[in-house]
Enzyme design. Structure first.
Site, PDB file in Angstrom:
ATOM      1  N   GLY A   1      35.853  55.175  17.365  1.00 45.64           N
ATOM      2  CA  GLY A   1      36.113  55.110  18.803  1.00 45.64           C
ATOM      3  C   GLY A   1      37.042  56.224  19.245  1.00 45.64           C
ATOM      4  N   ALA A   2      36.655  56.917  20.302  1.00 44.89           N
ATOM      5  CA  ALA A   2      37.443  58.040  20.810  1.00 44.89           C
ATOM      6  C   ALA A   2      37.846  57.807  22.253  1.00 44.89           C
ATOM      7  CB  ALA A   2      36.655  59.335  20.656  1.00 44.89           C
ATOM      8  N   GLY A   3      38.172  56.546  22.605  1.00 41.95           N
ATOM      9  CA  GLY A   3      38.814  56.257  23.890  1.00 41.95           C
ATOM     10  C   GLY A   3      40.307  56.525  23.729  1.00 41.95           C
ATOM     11  N   GLY A   4      41.085  56.021  24.681  1.00 44.51           N
ATOM     12  CA  GLY A   4      42.528  56.271  24.635  1.00 44.51           C
ATOM     13  C   GLY A   4      43.158  55.798  23.337  1.00 44.51           C
ATOM     14  N   ALA A   5      42.771  54.619  22.853  1.00 46.22           N
ATOM     15  CA  ALA A   5      43.398  54.063  21.644  1.00 46.22           C
ATOM     16  C   ALA A   5      43.063  54.917  20.424  1.00 46.22           C
ATOM     17  CB  ALA A   5      42.940  52.619  21.438  1.00 46.22           C
ATOM     18  N   GLY A   6      41.779  55.239  20.262  1.00 47.87           N
ATOM     19  CA  GLY A   6      41.359  56.024  19.098  1.00 47.87           C
ATOM     20  C   GLY A   6      41.982  57.413  19.104  1.00 47.87           C
TER      21      GLY A   6
ATOM     22  N   PHE B   1      50.890  47.203  42.061  1.00 47.55           N
ATOM     23  CA  PHE B   1      49.687  46.651  41.454  1.00 47.55           C
ATOM     24  C   PHE B   1      49.895  45.154  41.300  1.00 47.55           C
ATOM     25  CE2 PHE B   1      45.856  48.116  39.282  1.00 47.55           C
ATOM     26  CZ  PHE B   1      45.737  49.381  39.841  1.00 47.55           C
TER      27      PHE B   1
ATOM     28  N   GLU C   1      41.907  48.117  41.855  1.00 48.82           N
ATOM     29  CA  GLU C   1      42.972  47.375  42.509  1.00 48.82           C
ATOM     30  C   GLU C   1      43.924  48.310  43.255  1.00 48.82           C
ATOM     31  OE1 GLU C   1      44.355  44.319  39.932  1.00 48.82           O
ATOM     32  OE2 GLU C   1      46.391  44.529  40.691  1.00 48.82           O
TER      33      GLU C   1
ATOM     34  N   ARG D   1      44.577  38.807  38.888  1.00 44.94           N
ATOM     35  CA  ARG D   1      43.138  38.957  39.139  1.00 44.94           C
ATOM     36  C   ARG D   1      42.351  37.661  39.024  1.00 44.94           C
ATOM     37  NH1 ARG D   1      42.438  44.683  35.927  1.00 44.94           N
ATOM     38  NH2 ARG D   1      43.532  45.845  37.547  1.00 44.94           N
TER      39      ARG D   1
ATOM     40  N   GLU E   1      41.057  47.811  23.613  1.00 43.45           N
ATOM     41  CA  GLU E   1      40.415  46.599  24.121  1.00 43.45           C
ATOM     42  C   GLU E   1      39.725  45.811  23.012  1.00 43.45           C
ATOM     43  OE1 GLU E   1      38.405  47.115  27.854  1.00 43.45           O
ATOM     44  OE2 GLU E   1      37.505  45.122  27.738  1.00 43.45           O
TER      45      GLU E   1
ATOM     46  N   LEU F   1      45.804  50.418  29.840  1.00 48.37           N
ATOM     47  CA  LEU F   1      46.062  51.817  29.465  1.00 48.37           C
ATOM     48  C   LEU F   1      47.363  51.905  28.675  1.00 48.37           C
ATOM     49  CD1 LEU F   1      44.870  53.732  32.673  1.00 48.37           C
ATOM     50  CD2 LEU F   1      43.689  53.486  30.492  1.00 48.37           C
TER      51      LEU F   1
HETATM   52  C1  FAD Z   1      35.906  50.779  35.592  1.00 45.63           C
HETATM   53  C2  FAD Z   1      37.145  50.444  34.825  1.00 45.63           C
HETATM   54  C3  FAD Z   1      38.399  50.723  35.385  1.00 45.63           C
HETATM   55  C4  FAD Z   1      39.557  50.419  34.675  1.00 45.63           C
HETATM   56  N1  FAD Z   1      40.774  50.711  35.234  1.00 45.63           N
HETATM   57  C5  FAD Z   1      41.909  50.491  34.530  1.00 45.63           C
HETATM   58  C6  FAD Z   1      43.185  50.886  35.037  1.00 45.63           C
HETATM   59  O1  FAD Z   1      43.302  51.454  36.106  1.00 45.63           O
HETATM   60  N2  FAD Z   1      44.275  50.624  34.290  1.00 45.63           N
HETATM   61  C7  FAD Z   1      44.192  50.010  33.083  1.00 45.63           C
HETATM   62  O2  FAD Z   1      45.234  49.802  32.453  1.00 45.63           O
HETATM   63  N3  FAD Z   1      43.002  49.635  32.570  1.00 45.63           N
HETATM   64  C8  FAD Z   1      41.866  49.876  33.260  1.00 45.63           C
HETATM   65  N4  FAD Z   1      40.651  49.510  32.726  1.00 45.63           N
HETATM   66  C9  FAD Z   1      40.588  48.993  31.362  1.00 45.63           C
HETATM   67  C10 FAD Z   1      40.732  50.129  30.369  1.00 45.63           C
HETATM   68  O3  FAD Z   1      40.194  51.305  30.907  1.00 45.63           O
HETATM   69  C11 FAD Z   1      40.010  49.838  29.061  1.00 45.63           C
HETATM   70  O4  FAD Z   1      40.395  48.589  28.581  1.00 45.63           O
HETATM   71  C12 FAD Z   1      40.394  50.884  28.022  1.00 45.63           C
HETATM   72  O5  FAD Z   1      40.167  52.180  28.515  1.00 45.63           O
HETATM   73  C13 FAD Z   1      39.670  50.712  26.708  1.00 45.63           C
HETATM   74  O6  FAD Z   1      40.017  51.801  25.887  1.00 45.63           O
HETATM   75  P1  FAD Z   1      39.646  51.821  24.347  1.00 45.63           P
HETATM   76  O7  FAD Z   1      40.322  53.031  23.767  1.00 45.63           O
HETATM   77  O8  FAD Z   1      39.941  50.515  23.735  1.00 45.63           O
HETATM   78  O9  FAD Z   1      38.076  52.005  24.330  1.00 45.63           O
HETATM   79  P2  FAD Z   1      37.050  52.866  25.216  1.00 45.63           P
HETATM   80  O10 FAD Z   1      37.721  53.858  26.078  1.00 45.63           O
HETATM   81  O11 FAD Z   1      36.120  51.908  25.827  1.00 45.63           O
HETATM   82  O12 FAD Z   1      36.300  53.687  24.111  1.00 45.63           O
HETATM   83  C14 FAD Z   1      35.507  53.065  23.123  1.00 45.63           C
HETATM   84  C15 FAD Z   1      35.141  54.108  22.116  1.00 45.63           C
HETATM   85  O13 FAD Z   1      34.498  53.489  21.021  1.00 45.63           O
HETATM   86  C16 FAD Z   1      33.337  54.197  20.686  1.00 45.63           C
HETATM   87  N5  FAD Z   1      32.422  53.232  20.060  1.00 45.63           N
HETATM   88  C17 FAD Z   1      32.120  51.978  20.446  1.00 45.63           C
HETATM   89  N6  FAD Z   1      31.263  51.411  19.583  1.00 45.63           N
HETATM   90  C18 FAD Z   1      31.021  52.326  18.627  1.00 45.63           C
HETATM   91  C19 FAD Z   1      30.220  52.351  17.467  1.00 45.63           C
HETATM   92  N7  FAD Z   1      29.478  51.324  17.098  1.00 45.63           N
HETATM   93  N8  FAD Z   1      30.210  53.486  16.721  1.00 45.63           N
HETATM   94  C20 FAD Z   1      30.945  54.575  17.077  1.00 45.63           C
HETATM   95  N9  FAD Z   1      31.720  54.588  18.159  1.00 45.63           N
HETATM   96  C21 FAD Z   1      31.770  53.482  18.926  1.00 45.63           C
HETATM   97  C22 FAD Z   1      32.846  54.796  21.977  1.00 45.63           C
HETATM   98  O14 FAD Z   1      32.045  55.931  21.729  1.00 45.63           O
HETATM   99  C23 FAD Z   1      34.166  55.168  22.638  1.00 45.63           C
HETATM  100  O15 FAD Z   1      34.602  56.427  22.195  1.00 45.63           O
HETATM  101  C24 FAD Z   1      39.472  49.815  33.404  1.00 45.63           C
HETATM  102  C25 FAD Z   1      38.226  49.538  32.859  1.00 45.63           C
HETATM  103  C26 FAD Z   1      37.070  49.826  33.565  1.00 45.63           C
HETATM  104  C27 FAD Z   1      35.756  49.477  32.953  1.00 45.63           C
END
Ligand code: FAD
Length: 586
Positions: free
Chosen positions: A22-27, A127, A262, A293, A390, A407
């Site tokens: 996973g390459a979201g914020g956490a990864g 918020f 929000e 919420r 998440e 975040l």
């Molecule tokens: C529209 C929206 C608005 C939001 N606004 C806010 C906000 O303003 N403030 C706030 O605090 N939170 C907000 N949230 C919540 C927050 O954005 C998410 O909870 C958070 O970004 C999740 O980050 P993450 O790093 O856990 O995963 P994500 O950013 O979801 O990334 C998941 C990663 O896992 C990878 N992945 C998944 N499955 C696999 C697999 N099987 N194999 C390889 N890679 C995989 C994907 O490619 C991706 O890189 C919002 C959420 C949404 C949907």
């Protein structure tokens, strides 16, 4: 770092010390820590990194900087605990609120373009649920970059990862987690470009795969948020924690679920019913539109049920007209554009039709405050395995997450995960690979592609999402949930016989979406079993047949273990340090 390539149909084998899924914020933050520590790390992601859902986060990231008015991390911690309806582990909430401040400043130093106050400090806005002095009134705590805060975080962290030469495997879809003899061994991934299986051997693995909102029909979550990391862990005997707590965000675009942050209410937007009333007066007279919420989502349902939806329908209005063009254009540019593009509504002159949308999984893979995965009620760690973001459940969000706290969770616990993994890798090596570790998942994928006849998995996916929305949504009842149990079992059985249309190996997204349906079904099964058992209402889990919170019996976390014939449930205590549970008032 490829070391060997076997005979035909043998997987490609890679050796690393650490693997991040996973390459979201956490990864990304975890990857940065590992790179800084000199640990050989691979980041695997099914999406190109900057397409991760973190980039869709709009509203902001909170930290008690106190740039515009007095604020303290203790107040932030209190709001987190109260917002989570006291199911929050308070040791985690303390870490979250304290370290939020350092992480946001670190992001600023990395170059994140936050909005600024006239004197050049990070701007902050209100918020829902964020208060001064332990609930007295709203406080400005959310730091933001217009309504694209997540986008900016993701870009900033990705740039830092590139600078630190992190090794990315983009468009590698992880399909199995290797755990052998109680030790983490790595993962198996499917390369989307050509359908090859790749085994990554590593001592430490981080699951940072994001949420599972696609269990529901109307959701703010991207198409790819299918609970992969949660299901991979669940299939390896690791429990899923607090899955019954799923947050519905009040303001989604009608029918589509696309989020209108929000931030719109934080800047002063109103919610109006058919009679033009600010109906939150009835439900949360003090915090009004900025109540948590779950409460606002329920209020919208109550209004529409009472026939006060717009034109008697199942939606209400979000009204930002009175904020004026200047505020809207400077602070809410993206979401007002969404209303224009997807609804054909001009928010400068018209109210925007909205309804609740499935948004955030409070539950997930249980971890301690170092992001290490724990497998039981005694905090037993599974060596090497970590989870953050998440996909994980620390639990800092308890029964209901405050806006902008996700975040922060990514930044704080993503970093902690990276640090803990680096420390683990200093003394541990990956166990030897089991022979043909990839074989079970290869057989599963082959069956989906090659069995003679079979149902189209897309039908099963749509039925699952509709059933979950109807019977496991904002309002739940014992009867509805009991109906869902055999329904999900039936969908699982149909899934075992499903077949995809595309039998090829090049960019076979049909196959991967079918595989994701398997993950969704596992998540749904754990969610429904946990929700059925919990006979109380707390945070986002609202049982119409048990409308009160019941601290006597239910101030505890649920653990759902995969088992024959349906999940086995166990419970573990909530860590309470500073704030004893109190009734909720808003
Ligand atoms: C529209 C929206 C608005 C939001 N606004 C806010 C906000 O303003 N403030 C706030 O605090 N939170 C907000 N949230 C919540 C927050 O954005 C998410 O909870 C958070 O970004 C999740 O980050 P993450 O790093 O856990 O995963 P994500 O950013 O979801 O990334 C998941 C990663 O896992 C990878 N992945 C998944 N499955 C696999 C697999 N099987 N194999 C390889 N890679 C995989 C994907 O490619 C991706 O890189 C919002 C959420 C949404 C949907």
């Amino acid at each position: 770092m490829m070391v060997s390539r076997g005979a035909t149909r043998s997987p490609v084998i890679h050796e690393f010390e650490a693997v991040i899924v996973g390459a979201g914020g956490a990864g990304l933050w975890a990857a940065l820590e590992l790179a800084r520590a000199g640990v050989r790390t691979a980041v695997l992601t099914k999406l190109y990194p900057t397409r991760s859902h973190t980039g869709a986060a709009q509203g902001g990231v909170c930290a008690a900087l106190g740039n515009l008015e007095e604020d303290h991390w203790e107040w932030h911690m209190f709001d987190t605990v109260k917002g989570g309806d006291y199911l929050v582990d308070q040791d985690g909430a303390e870490v979250l609120a304290q370290e939020a401040i350092e992480r946001v400043i670190e992001l600023e130093q990395m170059g994140l373009p936050f909005n600024r106050t006239p004197d050049g400090r990070i701007d902050q806005r209100r918020f829902g649920g964020h208060t001064r002095n332990f609930g007295e009134g709203p406080v400005r705590r959310s730091c933001f970059a217009a309504d694209r805060t997540g986008h900016m975080i993701l870009q900033t962290l990705y740039q830092q990862c590139i600078k630190h030469e992190v090794t990315f495997f983009d468009e590698y879809h992880v399909v199995d987690l290797l755990v052998d003899d109680g030790l983490t061994g790595g993962v198996v991934a499917y390369r989307i470009a050509d359908g090859e299986l790749h085994v990554f051997r590593a001592a430490a693995v981080l699951l940072a795969t994001g949420g599972n909102g696609r269990m529901f029909r109307v959701t703010s979550n991207a198409h790819t948020l299918t609970g992969d990391g949660m299901a991979l862990a669940y299939r390896r005997g690791i429990p899923l924690q607090d899955m019954e707590f799923y947050q519905f965000h009040p303001t989604g675009i009608v029918g589509l679920g696309i989020l209108l942050s929000e931030a719109a209410r934080g800047e002063g937007g109103y919610l109006l019913n058919d009679q033009g009333e600010r109906f939150m007066e009835r439900y949360a007279p003090r915090l009004m539109e900025l109540a948590p919420r779950d409460l606002v989502s329920r209020a919208i349902y109550m209004e529409t049920r009472a026939g006060r939806g717009i034109g008697g329908q199942d939606f209400v209005y979000l009204d930002v007209r009175h904020l004026g063009r200047e505020v809207i254009e400077a602070k809410l540019p993206d979401i007002t554009d969404f209303a224009r593009i997807y609804q054909g509504v001009e928010p400068l002159t018209q109210p925007v039709p909205i309804q609740p949308t499935a948004h955030y999984a409070m539950g997930g893979v249980p971890t301690d405050i170092e992001a290490r995965v724990v497998v039981d009620d005694r905090g037993t760690v599974l060596p090497g395995l970590h989870a953050a973001g998440e996909a994980a459940c620390v639990s800092v969000h308890g029964a209901n997450r405050l806006g902008t706290n996700s975040l922060v969770d990514l930044l704080v616990f993503g970093r902690r995960a990276g640090r803990s993994m680096a420390e683990y890798c200093r003394s541990a090596a990956a166990p030897e690979l089991v022979a043909n570790a990839h074989e079970p998942v290869r057989a599963e994928l082959d069956a989906l592609r090659t069995r003679g006849v079979g149902e189209n998995p897309n039908h099963i996916r749509a039925e699952l999402a509709a059933a979950m929305m109807d019977d496991c949504g904002v309002f739940r009842t014992g009867d509805g949930l009991r109906r869902l149990v055999p329904r999900i079992r039936e969908l699982k059985e149909r899934y075992e016989r499903a077949r995809v249309q595309d039998a090829g190996s090049i960019f076979n997204t049909d196959l991967l979406e079918a595989h994701e349906l398997g993950y969704l079904l596992d998540c749904a099964e754990a969610t429904v079993a946990s929700a059925l058992a919990r006979e109380e209402s707390r945070g986002a889990h609202f049982r119409e047949d048990h409308p009160e919170r019941d601290d006597g019996d239910w101030l505890k976390h649920t653990l759902a273990y995969r088992a024959e014939g349906g999940p086995r449930l166990a419970y573990k205590p909530v860590t309470i340090t500073r704030f004893e549970p109190k009734p909720r008032t808003y």
